[in-house]
Write a protein that holds these residues in place. Structure first.
Motif, PDB file in Angstrom:
ATOM      1  N   ASN A  80     -14.182   9.001 -13.513  1.00 33.90           N
ATOM      2  CA  ASN A  80     -15.018   9.251 -14.760  1.00 33.90           C
ATOM      3  C   ASN A  80     -14.536  10.515 -15.406  1.00 33.90           C
ATOM      4  N   ILE A  81     -14.253  10.388 -16.777  1.00 38.75           N
ATOM      5  CA  ILE A  81     -14.060  11.599 -17.601  1.00 38.75           C
ATOM      6  C   ILE A  81     -14.959  11.703 -18.809  1.00 38.75           C
ATOM      7  N   THR A  82     -15.614  12.899 -19.171  1.00 43.25           N
ATOM      8  CA  THR A  82     -16.465  12.753 -20.447  1.00 43.25           C
ATOM      9  C   THR A  82     -15.738  12.789 -21.616  1.00 43.25           C
ATOM     10  N   LEU A  83     -16.602  12.507 -22.704  1.00 44.66           N
ATOM     11  CA  LEU A  83     -16.229  12.595 -24.115  1.00 44.66           C
ATOM     12  C   LEU A  83     -15.578  13.956 -24.533  1.00 44.66           C
ATOM     13  N   LEU A  84     -16.205  15.238 -23.938  1.00 46.96           N
ATOM     14  CA  LEU A  84     -15.918  16.266 -24.160  1.00 46.96           C
ATOM     15  C   LEU A  84     -14.298  16.651 -23.406  1.00 46.96           C
ATOM     16  N   GLN A  85     -14.219  16.071 -22.225  1.00 45.92           N
ATOM     17  CA  GLN A  85     -13.048  16.270 -21.667  1.00 45.92           C
ATOM     18  C   GLN A  85     -11.895  15.590 -22.639  1.00 45.92           C
ATOM     19  N   ALA A  86     -12.193  14.442 -22.781  1.00 40.45           N
ATOM     20  CA  ALA A  86     -11.194  13.870 -23.758  1.00 40.45           C
ATOM     21  C   ALA A  86     -10.880  14.482 -24.813  1.00 40.45           C
ATOM     22  N   LEU A  87     -11.622  15.156 -25.586  1.00 47.34           N
ATOM     23  CA  LEU A  87     -11.515  15.903 -26.731  1.00 47.34           C
ATOM     24  C   LEU A  87     -10.495  17.118 -26.291  1.00 47.34           C
ATOM     25  N   GLY A  88     -11.029  17.704 -24.950  1.00 46.00           N
ATOM     26  CA  GLY A  88     -10.371  18.690 -24.609  1.00 46.00           C
ATOM     27  C   GLY A  88      -8.901  18.521 -24.261  1.00 46.00           C
ATOM     28  N   TYR A  89      -8.362  17.101 -23.819  1.00 39.67           N
ATOM     29  CA  TYR A  89      -6.989  16.759 -23.757  1.00 39.67           C
ATOM     30  C   TYR A  89      -6.300  17.061 -25.187  1.00 39.67           C
TER      31      TYR A  89
END
Length: 251
Positions: free
Chosen positions: A156-165
């Motif tokens: 699981n990754i969050t939306l905020l993590q994806a935007l962090g990538y």
């Protein structure tokens, strides 16, 4: 004439500025600072690539049910090349067992299904089966610092993590209307997320699913700027020239 120009200049500059309501994330965090975390199980979809490992107390007995990976090639690309591609019909071709339908099953459900087939078919006794997606990715487009497609290996990754990538949103990103497109079970959904409050953290879109696409459009000040001038420096230069012209003409 001077007054009219000054008023126009002020209106233009104010319309080109973003307030904290436009750029701050989760502004109601003080009011909603505690919540139960609900992890979501990802389901297997067509075009997923699965890494499936079968183990038993006697390693040799499980060999026919495992793909052999070169010890010098333990990389994500190697796992993808040696993995099981889920067909458009949702099936994989597994050694000895043949075609197995896995579409729309969670990883745990797929593990149980393969284990049952091995045991009930008299192939192995008490095997351990592990299933994992090895080509999970998310695409982030628009007003972010590093748009692109990013692989992830976590469950699981969050939306905020994806935007962090993607290096976070730029100052021009529209934080109150981030778009997510998602294909699950043959159905495409498009939703709008407001990052300025915590509501999205309790939705099904807080956790990213493989192949999601995140789109960050330009905010209103950026769109407004694009219709006039592209930066404060240019705006000031234009204003200086205009004021100088007015002074000269009024003499």
């Amino acid at each position: 004439m001077k007054l009219n120009f000054v008023v126009f200049l002020c209106v233009l500059m104010l319309s080109s500025c973003a307030s904290k309501k436009d750029i701050w994330y989760i502004q109601d965090a003080g009011e909603n600072n505690t919540a139960q975390i609900n992890f979501q199980q990802t389901t297997i979809q067509p075009n997923d690539i699965l890494k499936i490992d079968v183990e038993t107390l006697v390693p040799e007995a499980a060999q026919p049910y495992n793909k052999v990976t070169n010890a010098n090639q333990f990389s994500l690309l190697a796992f993808q090349l040696d993995g099981y591609l889920v067909s458009e019909e949702g099936n994989i071709i597994f050694p000895v067992l043949g075609e197995i339908a896995l579409a729309n099953l969670t990883m745990n459900e797929a593990e149980v299904k393969i284990k049952d087939l091995l045991v009930e078919g008299g192939h192995l006794k008490n095997p351990t089966v592990r299933v994992r997606v090895v080509n999970a990715k998310v695409t982030v487009l628009g007003e972010v610092n590093q748009p692109g497609t990013y692989n992830f290996s976590e469950q699981n990754i969050t939306l905020l993590q994806a935007l962090g990538y993607a290096g976070d949103l730029t100052i021009n990103g529209k934080r109150d209307d981030v778009i997510i497109t998602r294909d699950v079970d043959g159905v495409r959904t498009i939703t709008h997320i407001n990052l300025t409050n915590t509501d999205f953290m309790n939705s099904e879109y807080f956790y990213i699913k493989p192949n999601d696409t995140i789109i960050v459009n330009q905010n209103k000040p950026r769109v407004t700027n694009s219709g006039y001038v592209t930066g404060l420096t240019t705006l000031l230069a234009v204003a200086t020239v205009a004021l100088s012209s007015i002074i000269i003409l009024s003499r």
